[in-house]
Enzyme design. Sequence first.
Site, mmCIF file in Angstrom:
data_model
loop_
_atom_site.group_PDB
_atom_site.id
_atom_site.type_symbol
_atom_site.label_atom_id
_atom_site.label_comp_id
_atom_site.label_asym_id
_atom_site.label_seq_id
_atom_site.Cartn_x
_atom_site.Cartn_y
_atom_site.Cartn_z
ATOM 1 N N SER A 186 0.792 -1.233 0.000
ATOM 2 C CA SER A 186 0.000 0.000 0.000
ATOM 3 C C SER A 186 0.821 1.276 0.000
ATOM 4 O O SER A 186 0.328 2.322 -0.408
ATOM 5 C CB SER A 186 -0.946 0.012 1.203
ATOM 6 O OG SER A 186 -0.217 -0.024 2.424
ATOM 7 N N HIS A 214 -5.332 -4.308 -0.874
ATOM 8 C CA HIS A 214 -5.245 -3.266 -1.903
ATOM 9 C C HIS A 214 -5.246 -3.841 -3.315
ATOM 10 O O HIS A 214 -5.106 -3.091 -4.279
ATOM 11 C CB HIS A 214 -4.002 -2.406 -1.679
ATOM 12 C CG HIS A 214 -4.111 -1.483 -0.509
ATOM 13 N ND1 HIS A 214 -4.614 -0.207 -0.609
ATOM 14 C CD2 HIS A 214 -3.797 -1.666 0.793
ATOM 15 C CE1 HIS A 214 -4.604 0.365 0.589
ATOM 16 N NE2 HIS A 214 -4.109 -0.500 1.457
ATOM 17 N N LYS A 244 -12.246 -1.252 1.084
ATOM 18 C CA LYS A 244 -11.487 -0.430 0.136
ATOM 19 C C LYS A 244 -12.224 -0.389 -1.198
ATOM 20 O O LYS A 244 -13.158 0.383 -1.355
ATOM 21 C CB LYS A 244 -10.054 -0.939 0.048
ATOM 22 C CG LYS A 244 -9.305 -0.766 1.366
ATOM 23 C CD LYS A 244 -7.871 -1.232 1.294
ATOM 24 C CE LYS A 244 -7.094 -0.874 2.551
ATOM 25 N NZ LYS A 244 -7.627 -1.484 3.792
#
Length: 397
Positions: A186, A214, A244
Amino acid sequence: MTSQKLNTFLENNLQELKDNGLYNEIDTIQGPNGSEITINGKKLINMSSNNYLGFANDDRLKVKANEATDTYGVGAGAVRTINGTQSIHDELEAKIAEFKHTEAAVAFQSGFNCNMGAISAVMNKNDAILSDELNHASIIDGCRLSGAKVIRVKHQDMDDLRAKAKEAVESGQYEKIMYITDGVFSMDGDVAKLPEIVEIAEEFDLITYVDDAHGSGVMGKGAGTVKHFGLQDKIDFQMGTLSKAVGVVGGYVAGTQNLIDWLKVRARPFLFSTSLTPGAAAACIEAIDIMSSSTEEHERLWENGRYLKAGLKDLGFNIGDSETPITPCIIGEEKLTQRFSKRLTEEGVYAKSIVFPTVPRGTGRVRNMPSAAHTKDQLDIVLETYKKIGKELDVIS
């Protein structure tokens, strides 16, 4: 009367963080978290959200969340193993497994909980965990909690991984050995070398664990980093978040039916925390359905990521070696990094500084997270603002 020792400890250490440019001030958003946000009454272009596909404020998800709340209530009312498992939770887990191309999946209350629960449910003091040195804090804490011997592996260094795996196996000390890595890192946006990792894992019979927080929704046409490399049958644990790209809250582990059955009886966050709200579960299902039926948001995310990267690089910023839409502008010194971020905010662009201990000292950066929700006009304003502040602070010439 409160403890004087505690007060002294807190005051001294908070002041030290502020003096060294390491104190992070938390900003409160008034309204939804989208491509534009409002803080203290000021509208800002938002470059700091993990809301990759723009789902956090998507009307389609809000409708499903409200419908589920009307049907199931605002909360599950209990932990999953007592009577907190509602049909909407079973539906979500089946949907995740289908999306990740695995036999089964289990949903947790957060991605952090996944790593804390799943690692320690399988690994113990008789085992060893090979862990990439830049893995997320939740992985580090999950490894510590397991009691296993933790062996740090140089970041993305396959020679070091092979050597340490060989040494661990040949020592004969450990019952099981796991290798654990982020799918997408990330802070720098680089992607794990999964084909090489799998090759080494098969050579030494390593358990493989990929934290794709991610990568899910971003890589593999949305299905994640493991799917990107076509390795669904080779990775033991596929972990990801629902907070996310999915845009809601929660986390999951996908894998074999046996693995998921074990986690449901041994992963402590699953056993001792009330389950996801029905509304959140329903919104997650809708997000996965959208990703499964269309790549529109995914393609727009990558287009915006490429556009921002090219613009910042042309301006002379150090954006590292990111392979994903994550775009760090590496400034270096901590106070300068925080000053840069503050000036961006003053000029209408919200991009938070990230400094030690999240990243190594001297590598402070302003991390940009372009999303599918950003327009080209917004990104052009961001680039112009970076140009202005970069020259003003002598970061670029």
